[in-house]
Scaffold this motif. Structure first.
Motif: not given
Length: 265
Positions: A37-56, A128-132
């Motif tokens: 798994r750790q030897e898989l090639p990494w794929v660069r992500i250029d697309k801009e993703y936006r998320f809503a989070t507790d912090e904004g 009752g969860w606290t994870f992001p």
């Protein structure tokens, strides 16, 4: 009376030592798979993703929380759902205990769903969860990483899921089928429920660039179900013929589940 074979302590020990060799072989194989798994090639992500989070509002890079590694659980909670998927909820029950340890090992664990943030926050309070937990509402993130399909894709009949073609053509569900029951409990219909799929994805942040490194789906998520790791060591194992689990606040005074299953393989 048990219908399982019984024996002496000496017979048990001999069988246990034989099993131990198989367990050791599986452990070595699991270590090998982790390295691959750790030897898989990494794929660069250029697309801009936006998320809503507790912090904004946040970018994908922001979800790392200052760390270099990000694990995302694609939680089945669509915009039209009234609650989170019960199966995903059972998996997520184990997140809070791991988040702090992962954070101190340069890894952020975060759930992502398509439901609006307010729905996720309300459900998170209920559980009752606290994870992001971030909302990708209105974006392509879940679609791009293979855990959500559009109505048009559903009508077309075949999509790629778990790295193979899967037929998702809507078919009438019996009113008392497991899928129909789950969908109804979520305040939606079976076709809408089926447009969300479970999965997890891993990302790395290096020199300000986010890379996709790994994803898994369906039975590839088995190791994340903490209860199943325990059941596999229980005397009768998983011992299931259908959906038996519930959200952790729904077990009291619940009828026994029937023997039908909606689980994929």
């Amino acid at each position: 009376m048990t219908d399982h074979k019984t024996g002496t302590r000496e017979e048990w020990l001999a069988a246990r030592l034989e099993l131990l060799e198989s367990e050791k072989a599986l452990t070595r194989r699991s270590d090998e798979l982790a390295r691959k798994r750790q030897e898989l090639p990494w794929v660069r992500i250029d697309k801009e993703y936006r998320f809503a989070t507790d912090e904004g509002t946040a970018s994908l890079a922001d979800l790392f929380g200052g760390r270099s590694q990000l694990l995302v659980y694609h939680f089945m909670f669509g915009p039209d759902f009234g609650a989170g998927c019960p199966s995903c909820s059972a998996i997520a029950d184990g997140f809070d205990g791991s988040v702090v340890h992962l954070a101190h090992h340069d890894v952020t664990l975060c759930a992502v769903s398509r439901a609006p943030l307010a729905k996720l926050q309300a459900y998170k309070r209920r559980m009752g969860w606290t994870f992001p937990w971030a909302s990708s509402f209105g974006g392509d993130f879940n679609h791009d990483f293979g855990t959500s399909i559009t109505e048009e894709q559903q009508r077309s009949g075949v999509v790629e899921y778990n790295f193979r073609s899967m037929d998702v053509t809507p078919t009438p569900e019996p009113g008392d089928s497991p899928i129909a029951d789950i969908a109804a409990a979520l305040g939606t219909d079976a076709a809408t429920y089926r447009r969300e799929l479970p999965g997890m994805s891993a990302f790395a942040l290096e020199d300000g660039v986010v890379h996709h490194t790994y994803s898994a789906y369906a039975r590839g998520l088995d190791g994340l179900w903490g209860m199943y790791q325990w059941l596999d060591r229980a005397p009768r194992g998983r011992n299931e013929t259908g959906i038996w689990w519930r959200r952790h606040d729904e077990y009291d005074n619940r009828p026994e589940p029937d023997s039908r299953s909606c689980c994929g393989s």
